[in-house]
Structure formats: C-alpha cells, structure tokens
Design an enzyme around this catalytic site. Sequence first.
Site, PDB file in Angstrom:
ATOM      1  N   ALA A   1      21.320-107.592 -44.930  1.00  0.00           N
ATOM      2  CA  ALA A   1      21.675-107.663 -46.350  1.00  0.00           C
ATOM      3  C   ALA A   1      20.760-108.647 -47.074  1.00  0.00           C
ATOM      4  O   ALA A   1      20.541-108.523 -48.276  1.00  0.00           O
ATOM      5  CB  ALA A   1      23.132-108.076 -46.505  1.00  0.00           C
TER       6      ALA A   1
ATOM      7  N   ASP B   1      39.642 -94.044 -50.572  1.00  0.00           N
ATOM      8  CA  ASP B   1      40.039 -94.383 -49.206  1.00  0.00           C
ATOM      9  C   ASP B   1      40.181 -95.884 -48.988  1.00  0.00           C
ATOM     10  O   ASP B   1      41.052 -96.327 -48.280  1.00  0.00           O
ATOM     11  CB  ASP B   1      39.074 -93.770 -48.187  1.00  0.00           C
ATOM     12  CG  ASP B   1      37.626 -94.129 -48.472  1.00  0.00           C
ATOM     13  OD1 ASP B   1      37.385 -94.864 -49.464  1.00  0.00           O
ATOM     14  OD2 ASP B   1      36.758 -93.675 -47.719  1.00  0.00           O
TER      15      ASP B   1
ATOM     16  N   GLU C   1      18.962 -91.611 -42.644  1.00  0.00           N
ATOM     17  CA  GLU C   1      17.726 -91.702 -43.430  1.00  0.00           C
ATOM     18  C   GLU C   1      16.537 -91.908 -42.496  1.00  0.00           C
ATOM     19  O   GLU C   1      15.514 -91.232 -42.615  1.00  0.00           O
ATOM     20  CB  GLU C   1      17.782 -92.874 -44.424  1.00  0.00           C
ATOM     21  CG  GLU C   1      18.673 -92.646 -45.621  1.00  0.00           C
ATOM     22  CD  GLU C   1      20.060 -93.210 -45.410  1.00  0.00           C
ATOM     23  OE1 GLU C   1      20.393 -93.524 -44.243  1.00  0.00           O
ATOM     24  OE2 GLU C   1      20.820 -93.324 -46.388  1.00  0.00           O
TER      25      GLU C   1
ATOM     26  N   ASP D   1      15.308 -96.836 -36.022  1.00  0.00           N
ATOM     27  CA  ASP D   1      16.296 -96.793 -37.101  1.00  0.00           C
ATOM     28  C   ASP D   1      17.192 -95.580 -36.898  1.00  0.00           C
ATOM     29  O   ASP D   1      16.803 -94.443 -37.111  1.00  0.00           O
ATOM     30  CB  ASP D   1      15.526 -96.708 -38.433  1.00  0.00           C
ATOM     31  CG  ASP D   1      16.468 -96.757 -39.623  1.00  0.00           C
ATOM     32  OD1 ASP D   1      17.701 -96.733 -39.414  1.00  0.00           O
ATOM     33  OD2 ASP D   1      15.972 -96.802 -40.760  1.00  0.00           O
TER      34      ASP D   1
ATOM     35  N   ASP E   1      33.846 -89.248 -56.207  1.00  0.00           N
ATOM     36  CA  ASP E   1      32.790 -90.090 -55.651  1.00  0.00           C
ATOM     37  C   ASP E   1      31.573 -89.226 -55.370  1.00  0.00           C
ATOM     38  O   ASP E   1      31.709 -88.095 -54.921  1.00  0.00           O
ATOM     39  CB  ASP E   1      33.271 -90.716 -54.344  1.00  0.00           C
ATOM     40  CG  ASP E   1      34.151 -91.910 -54.619  1.00  0.00           C
ATOM     41  OD1 ASP E   1      33.905 -92.582 -55.630  1.00  0.00           O
ATOM     42  OD2 ASP E   1      35.093 -92.146 -53.836  1.00  0.00           O
TER      43      ASP E   1
ATOM     44  N   ASP F   1      40.163 -99.182 -53.555  1.00  0.00           N
ATOM     45  CA  ASP F   1      40.529 -98.039 -54.378  1.00  0.00           C
ATOM     46  C   ASP F   1      42.014 -98.027 -54.725  1.00  0.00           C
ATOM     47  O   ASP F   1      42.429 -97.284 -55.603  1.00  0.00           O
ATOM     48  CB  ASP F   1      40.219 -96.725 -53.643  1.00  0.00           C
ATOM     49  CG  ASP F   1      38.730 -96.448 -53.610  1.00  0.00           C
ATOM     50  OD1 ASP F   1      38.047 -96.908 -54.535  1.00  0.00           O
ATOM     51  OD2 ASP F   1      38.274 -95.779 -52.675  1.00  0.00           O
TER      52      ASP F   1
ATOM     53  N   MET G   1      15.367-104.867 -45.944  1.00  0.00           N
ATOM     54  CA  MET G   1      14.320-103.963 -45.456  1.00  0.00           C
ATOM     55  C   MET G   1      14.393-103.955 -43.939  1.00  0.00           C
ATOM     56  O   MET G   1      15.013-104.810 -43.313  1.00  0.00           O
ATOM     57  CB  MET G   1      12.943-104.407 -45.944  1.00  0.00           C
ATOM     58  CG  MET G   1      12.600-105.843 -45.611  1.00  0.00           C
ATOM     59  SD  MET G   1      11.073-106.333 -46.389  1.00  0.00           S
ATOM     60  CE  MET G   1      10.925-107.976 -45.736  1.00  0.00           C
TER      61      MET G   1
ATOM     62  N   PHE H   1      17.682-103.803 -40.435  1.00  0.00           N
ATOM     63  CA  PHE H   1      18.007-104.028 -41.849  1.00  0.00           C
ATOM     64  C   PHE H   1      19.052-105.125 -41.951  1.00  0.00           C
ATOM     65  O   PHE H   1      20.035-105.131 -41.225  1.00  0.00           O
ATOM     66  CB  PHE H   1      18.556-102.721 -42.438  1.00  0.00           C
ATOM     67  CG  PHE H   1      18.954-102.812 -43.871  1.00  0.00           C
ATOM     68  CD1 PHE H   1      18.023-102.541 -44.864  1.00  0.00           C
ATOM     69  CD2 PHE H   1      20.248-103.158 -44.231  1.00  0.00           C
ATOM     70  CE1 PHE H   1      18.386-102.614 -46.194  1.00  0.00           C
ATOM     71  CE2 PHE H   1      20.605-103.238 -45.566  1.00  0.00           C
ATOM     72  CZ  PHE H   1      19.673-102.964 -46.555  1.00  0.00           C
TER      73      PHE H   1
ATOM     74  N   THR I   1      17.372-109.509 -46.236  1.00  0.00           N
ATOM     75  CA  THR I   1      15.984-109.039 -46.435  1.00  0.00           C
ATOM     76  C   THR I   1      15.960-107.702 -47.153  1.00  0.00           C
ATOM     77  O   THR I   1      15.028-107.396 -47.869  1.00  0.00           O
ATOM     78  CB  THR I   1      15.265-108.869 -45.090  1.00  0.00           C
ATOM     79  OG1 THR I   1      15.995-107.901 -44.318  1.00  0.00           O
ATOM     80  CG2 THR I   1      15.207-110.166 -44.340  1.00  0.00           C
TER      81      THR I   1
END
Lengths: 680, 563
Positions: free
Chosen positions: A382, A526, A351, A347, A310, A530, A386, A380, A384
């Site tokens: 799912a 994990d 990041e 945030d 991964d 998978d 942003m 944030f 929008t």
Amino acid sequence: MSTNRNISLFNKKLILQAVKDSVIKLNPVTLIKNPVIFIVGIGSLLTTIIVFVGIYYGSFSSFNLQIAIWLWFTVLFANFSEAIAEGRGKAQADSLRKNRTQTQARKMSGNKEVLVYATELKNGDIVVCETGDVIPSDGEVIEGIASVDESAITGESAPVIRESGGDRSAVTGGTKVISDKILIKITAEPGNTFIDRMIALVEGAKRQKTPNEIALSILLSGLTIIFLLAVVTLPAFFGYSLKASGQPLSNNLTIPVLIALLVCLIPTTIGGLLSAIGISGMDRLIQHNVIATSGRAIEAAGDVDVLLLDKTGTITLGNRMATDFVPSEGVSAEELADAAQISSLSDETPEGRSIVILAKEKFNIRGREVHQINATFIPFTAQTRMSGVDIKAPDGTVRMIRKGSSEAIRNFIQCNNGFFPQKVIDIVSDLARQGATPLVVAENNKVLGVIHLKDIVKGGIKQRFAELRKMGIRTVMITGDNPLTAAAIAAEAGVDDFMAEAKPEDKLQRIRDEQSKGHLVGMIGDGTNDAPALAQADVGLAMNTGTQAAREAGNMVDLDSNPTKLIEVVEVGKQLLMTRGALTTFSIANDVAKYFAIIPAIAIALYSGKNNIGPLSALNVMNLGSPQSAILSAVIFNAIIIIMLIPLALKGVRYRPVSANTALSRNLLIYGLGNLPVRS
Amino acid sequence: MTTLELIQIILLIALLIGLTPFMGTYMFKVFTGQKHFMKPVLGWLETLTYRFINVMPDEETNWKKYTVGLLLFNFIGFAFVFLLQMLQAYLPMNPAHLPNVSWHLAFNTSASFITNTNWQSYSGETTLSYFVQMIGLTVQNFVSAATGIAVILAVIRGISRKTTDKIGNFWTDLTRSTIYVLLPLSIIFAVIFVGQGVVQNFKSYETVQTLQGTQQVIPMGPAASQIAIKQIGTNGGGFFNANAAHPFENPTPFTNFLQIFAIFLIPMGLTYMYGKMVGSVRQGWTIFTAMFILFLAGLCISLYAEYSPNPNFGHAKLMEGKEMRFGVANSVLFSVVTTDASCGAVNSMHDSLSPIAGMVCIINMMLGEIIFGGVGAGLYGMVVFIILTVFIAGLMVGRTPEYLGKKIEAFEVQMAIIANLSTSFAILVFTAWACMSSYGLAGLNNSGPHGFSEILYAYTSAAGNNGSAFAGLNANTIFYNVTLGIVILIGRFGVIIPVLAIAGSLAKKKITPFSSGTFRTDNWLFITLLIGVILIVGGLTYFPALSLGPIIEHLLMNHGINF
C-alpha cells in the site's frame, strides 16, 4: 444451480397434503383472516343448516343441497390454493429445517464443551465446529478459518471460505464445515434464523400480510359489504314487486338463493387466490436463491426505480485485463512487453496473469521461471503502490523493473534520478479518459511505456440496462475509480448515471438524496461498510458471503452472492404485483357476467301473465334454462374458476420488460376483457 | 329531433367546451392567490370578510381542522335555516302570511339546502316567505356550492403537495369561491334572466280573473336572483314548485339554454383548474373526457328512448309532463344535465319520461353524481373513483398503485370505500325500508314498477345530493322528510369527510417522479378503465334494483302495459 429447488407445479404428495390442509383451514379462526372467503363460509354453513332443517320438516330441496355443496367447495378451493402454495414453499424449507433440528451443537461453557441441541442455542452462545460438523445456527466466526459447504441453502457445491474478521465472517445454520476448526458466536435467537424466517414467509397461517395486500383486502372487504347491501335489500324490492304483480309473498327469494347471489357477486376469485399469489411470490424469490426477511421487501422491489450497482462484479467482470502495450519514445513494444512480463511473473493477481498472457500472445514471449533468471519479486504494498522484480546480473548490477500507477512510478523514477517523459503523461491521461487503467512500466531510471489495463464490461449487461430503462428504472454505477474512468465505463455499459470515487458514506447520502426526491432505491452490498446504506435502501440485498452486519441490515439476502441478482429481484417483485392486479381485474370484471345470469333468472316470474314467463326473461341473454340452473351454474363457475386459476396464481403472469403502458394494455386485454380462465 | 334542436345541442356543448379553459384558468388564479381581473373590483369585500370572521387568509390548517371548520360552518347554517322556517310567521317579508313550517319539513329543507341538494318536499310559493327564501335558502345556495369547491381544493392540494400536513384554509377557500366565482356569475345571469322576463320583486301575490272567469293567484317574488345561483351553484331548488318548468322561472327557450349552460359551467371549468393545479392540464382533460363520454352516452340513450314510439300510443314524442315551450329534445337535455351535475332543477316532470330515459336520470345520480357533478362535489367524487381505478388496475404495471406520484395505500382505499359505501347504504337500505313500510308506500301515486322507481328515485336523488324528484311521490310526510333528510346528510358528509381524510393523507406523502414505469393516468386507456370501474363498482350494485324498476317497466311497456 437453482434447478434443484424448482419443485414441479403439482406432485402427488403435495396435492394430498394440500387437500388435507384445505380442510384443516376451515377453522374459523384462520378463515377469518380472509374476509371474502369467510363470508362464503358463513353462507355455506347457513345453507347447510337450511337443508337439514328442511329434511327435519320433511321437505328436502336438492337445489339447496347442491348450492350448499358448491359453496363449501368454493371455500375449500380457496383454502386449497393457499395450501398448495404453502406446500411448495414448505417443501423447500423443510429439508433445511430437518437438517437443523437433529443437529447437536458443541457449545462452549467456560472452557468446556457441552453437547446441546441446535434449537436450544441462544443469541450470544459460542460453539465450536470442526471438519464434518453441521453449523447449528446463524452466527459469526470469531476465531479461525474454515471451508464451508453451503450447498444446502445455495445449491452451489463448491465450498466457500469463512474466517474471523473481515467481510466473510458470517455463517448460516444448516451448512457444513468441510475442513479446519472455527469458533462461532451465535447471532440469531432460537426460531428466528434465516431458515425460520424463510419458512415463516411461505406459511399462510404465520405469514404477515404485506402493505399492498392489506390495502387490497380492504378493497375486497369493502366491495363485499357493498354487494351484501345489494343482496340484503333485494327481498324488500322483490316483495314490493310481488305484491305489485299480484303474486303471493311466499314466492319471495329464499335465503339459499340470496346467499348464492351474494357469493357470485363478491370477488371470491381474487379473495381466494390472494394469499396463494403472495406466497408463491416469496417462493419464486427463493427459487432465485434469494431470501427476503419481510414480505414488504418484495413489494418494494417492484416499486424500486433507482438501482445502485457496484461496478466491480455487477457491471464489469471482477478483474481488469491487459489489452495493449503502449511504449514510450525510443522503446519498442516488444521491449516493453518483455519487461512487463518479467515484472509480472510472480504476480498472481488476475491483472498480473493477464499481462503475462498478453505478452505471450502478442510477441510470443514465453514465461520464464523467476528463480532461473535470479530475480527477486517485489510485491505490491500500500505504501509503494507498485510491484516488480529485481534481477541481479552476474556483474552485480541490478535491473529494477517496476510497474504501478503513474504517480508511484514517477516517484520511483525521480528517486533514481530519471525523468518522466511527456509522451507517457499523455498516454496515461488518454487511456484514463477511455476508462482504462494505465499501468506504467519502468526499468531503473527509464520509463518504458504503459500497459493498457481494461475493465471488461459483462456481456449482455447493456441490453439488461436498456430493459430496465424501459421499465422506468434508472441505474447508477458506484465505483471507486476516478471520474474519467468511471464515465467511460458508464458509457460503455449504458448505465444512466455513475458515482465516481465513491466512499461508503457517499452511497448512504446518495440513497437519502434519491429518496427525498421520491425515488425508491435498491442496492446490493456485502461489507460492514455497506450496512448503513443497505438499511437505508428500500430494497437492500445483502450477499450471503458478506458480514453478519450487512446481512442484518439488508431486507434480502442473496445466497448465491451474485451481484446482478438485484435485477432479478426487481422482476420477481413486479411479476408478483402484476399477477395480483391481473387477477383482481379479472375477478371484478367477471362479476358482470354472473350478474346478468342470475338477476333475470330469479325475477323471471315477476309481472308474468299466465305462462309464468315475465318480461325480464328478455334479459336472459345467456339462455339459461330455469332460474335454478342459472343460479347453480353461476355458483359452480364461481367455484371452479378458483381451481382453474391456481396455476396462474402460482406461476405468476408472464413477465416482460416493457413500459408500464404496454404492460397494462397487455394484461388488461388478457385478464380484463378476454376473461380467459387459464393462460396456456 | 329537428335539425334546429341538434344544432342547439351542439352549440351548447361547443360553447361549454370552449369556455372550460377560461373558467378553469380564472378559478386557478383565484384559488392560488394570483392576480386576476376581479380582484380590484371585489377585493375589498374579501378583505372585509376576513376581518369580520377574524381569519388570517394565509394561515393553513391540517385536514382535521379543515373538516371541523367545514362541519361547524354547515351546522350553523343548518340551525339558522331550521330556525328561520320554524319562526317564519313572526318574521318580515311574508306578504302571503304563510304559517310556520312543520319541524320535519324544516329539518328536511335545512338538511337539503346546506348540502347543495335542494330537495324540496314543499312547494315554494305556498310554504316559504320571501324572507326565508332570501336570507335562508339563497344564502345556502351560495355557501353550499362554495363548500363543495373548498373540498375539491383541499383534495387537489393533498395531491399536488408533498410531505406536509397543510391542505389549506377552509374559510379562505369558502370566501374566495363565493366572492370571486359564484357572486359575479350569478349577478350576470340574474340580470339576463330579468331581461328575459323572470320575476324579481317583493310584491304580494296577485289574484287575477282568468279567461274562463275563475280566480287564479299568481305568485310573485325575488325569483331571478335565486334562480341564477340555483343553476350556477348546481343547487336546483326552485323558487316556485314547478321549478324551471314555471314560466316565471324559465320563460323563454333562451333562458332555458342559459340555465342548462349555467349548470355545467363551473363543474367543467373545475376539471381544467384541477389539471392546472396538479401540474398537468392533460390530467384535467382526461377527467373531463371520462365525464363527457358518460354524459353523451346518457343523453343519446335518453333521446333515443324518448323518440322511440310507445307501442301503446303508437307515436313518439309524448308530451305528457313536458313544456310546450321547450319540446322533447330540450326537456330530455335538461333532465340529463340536471341529473349529471347534481343540480336537480327540472324543466319537465321526470315522472313522465319514458322508463329508459327515467332510468338514465336515476343511473346518473346512482353513479355518485360524478358526471361533471355538483360544484366541486362531482370532481371529488370522481377522485374517489380514480383512486379505486388506480388501485385495481395500477398493480398490473408491476408497481404498487400510485396516482400523480402519490402512493395509494390502505388508508386511501379504506376512505374511498367508505365514501362509496355511504351512498350505496343510504340508497339501498332506505329504499328497502320505504318499500316494506306502510308509511313508505302511502306516499305513492303510481303502482307497479313505476311506483318502485319513484321511491328509488327519491332516495337516489337525496343520497346523490341532486334534489330533483320523480314527482309522483308525496314526500311531505314525517317518514319521508326525516328519512330523506338523513339520507341527504349521509350522502353529503359520508363522502366529504373520507375525501378530506384522503387529502390529508396524500399531502403527507412524497411524490414519486414520473417515469416510463409509471401507471399513466392521462390517456385513453385510463379513461376506459375509469369508466369501467365507475360502471362496475358504482353502478352494478344497483342493477337488481333497476331491474325491478325502470327495466321491467320498459319491458312491460313493450308488452302493452303502462303505469
């Protein structure tokens, strides 16, 4: 973190226990599992009987007695090697087991709690664990969330979170709940928990032989039979020669001499050490905090020639970092940085934090408190895709700052009747091509520019992949990124191939494809997603933090949940096989010397004249004094060499990431020709 | 050794190496069903054969059916040859009016000829009629060699195919190797031999007056045709008792050169074909090189021993047991080649070789006849050693062992061991029995270690399906005929069956692609390892026996005692 389970090669307690065990292992029922050593055992018994029969008839032979003693030692030394390897493995497992057997579990019976012993728990039982309780057995959290101290099995002191549902629901017996309360559904049958399996793999008696070990045992047994033929037919040839040289037939070879010859010829060195090599291979795996659920898995690890890795966590550090601000037309970089920082203040993702830090580093823009500037954080979602802030100015206007993917921001701008400049489109595609993630920043209806978010490839990983390539192992990076980004990171990390926009079912398909081309595939995983791929892979390394489904599907579990561990697992597998091969070669090559020591010695009197020294004395290149001393020294060497090679069997031959050809030349030089008894 | 002899040996080797790729390519085309130049000439015969035995040539079978076909075919051949001998007196073409053969000799001879051994407890001219020699023995000379080729073809298919259980059609392989490989070559050689003076007729034996005035019976017969295939097919069973030492079988130095050449021609070509069929010519040359080194080593030791002076006679180059026509070098060369290749034809009496040269012959056979070996048989014997080598040394690269991408696992190892064990068992146990029993010792002409060597040589030759003899032993007794016959059968089928099982098992496996992590089987390192394993696993078992035979004899010779 694995230092605490690195048990020193020899400590007094271990050795004492091993000495005791090596006597217990003389039991024919267990001894017969090792045919070569079993034959030696029979030989020792026969020789001993002959010695006593001799004494009974009043003709004591000290030579026979010495042979008998050294033959017994040969068997004991072989047993000792197995016992000491077992002891080391057990020492690691025992502390865990001790923890568990004394544990009492609070089993739910209807709505009531009943106290039972952990060992009485069955698959499907439900138990309650609260702060301070030791989790009684392997299971899955079905209700609640708790922090758990797993240091007993992982050696990692920081507690981990375990919660119902999701990918972190599995708990291991022997670990301890530090806070909160959880309901656990037991998923292991009694005696079949991880720790039980771990113990079983290092215990000689219960241990299942691996496929390659079985094949090697067949070879060794076959060689034993061939040499047995050579030895049992020898008295006939000898009898003929005695008659021909006019000597009495009573001079024919005695049974103890024949047994001694046989024992020297059959591959006792590898026969005696085979089991110890296997056990210590398991042990080394455990030292890396990996538990294999079968011995087959560790051999497969040596054979693996394709690794599916991964991207996140294995090849790159988990998080992307902001590395640059690229402004749009008519916007200064500072302006962009300022807006970007404001939008990221609340945030808490890595990041987001990296953006705040970068703005501060580049333009010395200090972070502000959100409530001071009267801002509302827009998280944030799912939908929008942003995030950002709305800042209410005193005049009632609202500054809407957003950051997000270019598509999301384009929608946002269009809703606000703005337009998306061509330059930004160019920047975005340019960054994507470099493998970076472009994050577009906009204010109201104006696009300010792009934040350059970059995946950071782990230090040294490129070197690691180059080593793997040298060993003939191909690496394939799996990522959900788009092909452009994936290609750039793949190039930077030096992987051989990549799969972009990969879904879990793609992984499974990829494994099947590789396998149909004859490759053996290793992967790490994990999530419950998978599980099918883990089960399909030849080596499926599941993370301990993963779901129970994943842990059941894989054939190894990494207690550290470290994604790079797969590479180390491969190395342990290869080292195990190399050690086995090196000692086999050593053992067989070694026979030659013993042959030349014994045969001339026992045939020395044939066709002799008056001085009793026959022509075959010319072959006595080792200059051994008498036939007796030649035989005895060969038998003693044969026994001692087992003891001398135990450290090598336990530690394994030195492993280096080189091509097969180089590895072979090296090992051959040392163990085949050099016949060096012990590696310094 | 004279320069001329040296040049001759070099010429022989150069010619053989030069022709190896051509033979290999030709056989590759024949056995992969491609177009080749003999197809238009003999294709009709192939089609006719299939129609006659009712076989669909492209219908392939699994290894069990392949093996059953092979065993059935060999059993029929055995029964046929056995009956021919038992009824010889009632059959035609028997100008010398030879009587029926005893049951035990018939058993021994049948076992010997169906297995490409061609051990002869009898002397051809005084025991067997032209009819039996032609219809019985010569036919077996062809098909026993073809059987060997069929087995190696199945093995190659097992190695090069993946995930299938089909390893070919025994009848097709048998037909093609007989018609396209053995038949044309033996016709060519037979014609040359006739031109050089080898007899080929159906005349009665001639009685002539010798110069001393005594009467001598000169045997005749269709010799050339049988001799060609005897060399080409590495059979070795002579038409006359003296085999290639007889002037009617091997009249000139030129025929002698050709006969040596013919022995190695197909076995060498097969290594090249092997490489082509497994997809890497290099693999074929690797095997070739390992075999070649062993051949050269044996030849040098043997020549050295023969050219060293015998201390008791004070001069080298003893001519006892050798033909004046050929001299020492050619006799030694012949003896090494014939024991390397499981041929068994002889142009000198191996019994009279120096102890060490005699030992080279024995060792060549003990190693399992894998130094080029019998047609097909040498190569599949070598594959057994390759499997063992790969298994022992392959682990050292840190992978479970594989050969040409095929994993070598418990089953293959088990079968390889059984193949190895069959020969060791046959040689050691039966030699021991003969040494201990009065029947065994009764046949000896010589005493001391040399007598032991004679017995050892006989069983080794039988187990290796070589067929040459150390002469000194009178083997035409019930004991030797029966035990040697059994050893011959064990040595042949005790290897063929496990080898075919390996082929079947390998065919089912996947092929792991080659990478830098793969154990290489096409370089000098592997050649060294392979030779090491051959000497240790294949040879060391016999070291005690050899010490008590040729080694001690050699040492005694240096002490001034001869046998």
